[in-house]
Design a protein around this motif. Structure first.
Motif, mmCIF file in Angstrom:
data_model
loop_
_atom_site.group_PDB
_atom_site.id
_atom_site.type_symbol
_atom_site.label_atom_id
_atom_site.label_comp_id
_atom_site.label_asym_id
_atom_site.label_seq_id
_atom_site.Cartn_x
_atom_site.Cartn_y
_atom_site.Cartn_z
ATOM 1 N N TRP A 130 37.713 -14.199 -4.976
ATOM 2 C CA TRP A 130 38.729 -13.160 -5.193
ATOM 3 C C TRP A 130 38.605 -12.309 -6.572
ATOM 4 O O TRP A 130 38.861 -11.269 -6.804
ATOM 5 C CB TRP A 130 40.002 -13.574 -4.908
ATOM 6 C CG TRP A 130 41.273 -12.789 -4.864
ATOM 7 C CD1 TRP A 130 41.841 -12.234 -3.723
ATOM 8 C CD2 TRP A 130 41.823 -12.099 -5.923
ATOM 9 N NE1 TRP A 130 42.843 -11.084 -3.886
ATOM 10 C CE2 TRP A 130 43.020 -11.236 -5.403
ATOM 11 C CE3 TRP A 130 41.899 -12.291 -7.397
ATOM 12 C CZ2 TRP A 130 43.597 -10.421 -6.207
ATOM 13 C CZ3 TRP A 130 42.484 -11.753 -8.050
ATOM 14 C CH2 TRP A 130 43.502 -10.545 -7.629
ATOM 15 N N ASP A 134 47.069 -12.203 -1.203
ATOM 16 C CA ASP A 134 45.773 -12.787 -0.190
ATOM 17 C C ASP A 134 45.691 -14.378 -0.737
ATOM 18 O O ASP A 134 45.228 -15.325 -0.029
ATOM 19 C CB ASP A 134 44.569 -12.097 -1.281
ATOM 20 C CG ASP A 134 44.521 -10.852 -0.900
ATOM 21 O OD1 ASP A 134 45.242 -10.322 0.023
ATOM 22 O OD2 ASP A 134 43.682 -9.912 -1.387
ATOM 23 N N THR A 179 44.933 -6.973 5.215
ATOM 24 C CA THR A 179 45.169 -7.584 4.222
ATOM 25 C C THR A 179 44.838 -9.112 4.492
ATOM 26 O O THR A 179 44.324 -10.002 3.479
ATOM 27 C CB THR A 179 46.657 -7.610 4.089
ATOM 28 O OG1 THR A 179 47.117 -6.231 3.867
ATOM 29 C CG2 THR A 179 47.184 -8.788 3.186
ATOM 30 N N SER A 193 41.735 -16.766 10.067
ATOM 31 C CA SER A 193 41.354 -16.730 8.561
ATOM 32 C C SER A 193 41.229 -18.194 8.134
ATOM 33 O O SER A 193 40.303 -18.291 7.127
ATOM 34 C CB SER A 193 42.585 -16.197 7.986
ATOM 35 O OG SER A 193 43.847 -16.868 8.081
#
Length: 276
Positions: free
Chosen positions: A60, A116, A157, A231
């Motif tokens: 990230w 996130d 997202t 995810s």
């Protein structure tokens, strides 16, 4: 910094604040769903010290933070998993110049993480809690979108960082050097289908062959429950790839994970419907 907003997630009040147009969610509040308030910091420390979490945080930061100290990150990653390794959010920020997490004192104090990252932290609590969190956050963003007449896409997202985590693991561990772009794309697609088969029971091509009249791909038609599980699976598969687990064994483990998490989410279907 704007005024905090509150998400009510399974009786837990979770604060959300915006900084420079980006939403940050209080993971200290979220941690209370796993333990009491006095042990929330321990829940976060136990989460942040794992290799899976550090891979996610590092990816990230490399995407969004040009001042991220990659050398310090690599040092932490090399220590992850050792019994003696400890790490706090404050140490992570100070050593790596991270921007995805911050802590603050006072009213609405605690450790905040970019949405996130907060969604990923939700996986450490439970798939069910993560689903409720996402649904409440989705409700908030859709309300803001209606008011401001802007678009907010839940699927983008939720999936974007996990996608990078997954592809980075494939690149580092499964793609030999000097490989052609065509060969590389085959390996990426092959690994994507490991997840597709584990969750949907079919490959992307098998879905397209049966749905030739539909636009997009199999994941575009997934339910919110399936997207939450997907995810989680992407992060887990990345970890298994780093561990050198054979693809056939990973498929079995991921399929069991998908079954367990979907059963858990669907067992609360009536409650979830109330959120929609």
């Amino acid at each position: 910094m704007t005024k905090n907003k509150i998400l009510n997630v399974q009786t837990i009040a979770v604060s959300v604040t915006a900084i420079n147009g980006e939403d940050f969610i209080c993971i200290t509040d979220m941690a209370q769903a796993k333990s009491d308030a006095s042990r929330a910091a321990d829940v976060i420390k136990n989460w942040i010290r794992t290799r899976t979490t550090l891979e996610f945080l590092g990816t990230w930061e490399k995407i969004y933070n040009p001042n991220f100290k990659v050398v310090e990150f690599d040092h932490f990653k090399s220590q992850a998993g050792l019994p003696s390794f400890v790490l706090s959010p404050t140490q992570w920020v100070e050593k790596t110049n991270a921007i995805g997490i911050f802590s603050k004192a006072g009213r609405y104090g605690g450790t905040y993480a970019h949405k996130d990252i907060a969604f990923e932290f939700g996986s450490a609590i439970s798939a069910e809690f993560k689903l409720y969190l996402i649904k409440e956050f989705q409700r908030l963003k859709e309300s803001e979108s209606d008011r401001l007449k802007i678009e907010w896409n839940f699927q983008r997202t939720l999936a974007k960082v996990n996608y990078h985590i997954h592809t980075d693991a494939i690149k580092e561990n499964l793609i030999p050097s000097e490989i052609s772009k065509k060969q590389a794309s085959f390996i990426y697609a092959n690994e994507a289908d490991v997840l597709n088969v584990a969750l949907f029971g079919k490959t992307a091509k098998q879905w397209r062959d049966k749905n030739s009249d539909q636009k997009g791909n199999i994941r575009d038609y997934a339910t919110i429950e399936q997207l939450v599980v997907l995810s989680n699976m992407e992060s887990t598969n990345a970890l298994l790839i780093h561990q050198g687990i054979d693809q056939s064994e990973r498929l079995i483990q991921l399929n069991q994970m998908a079954i367990t998490q979907m059963q858990s989410l669907l067992s609360h279907k009536q409650s979830v419907k109330k959120l929609k």
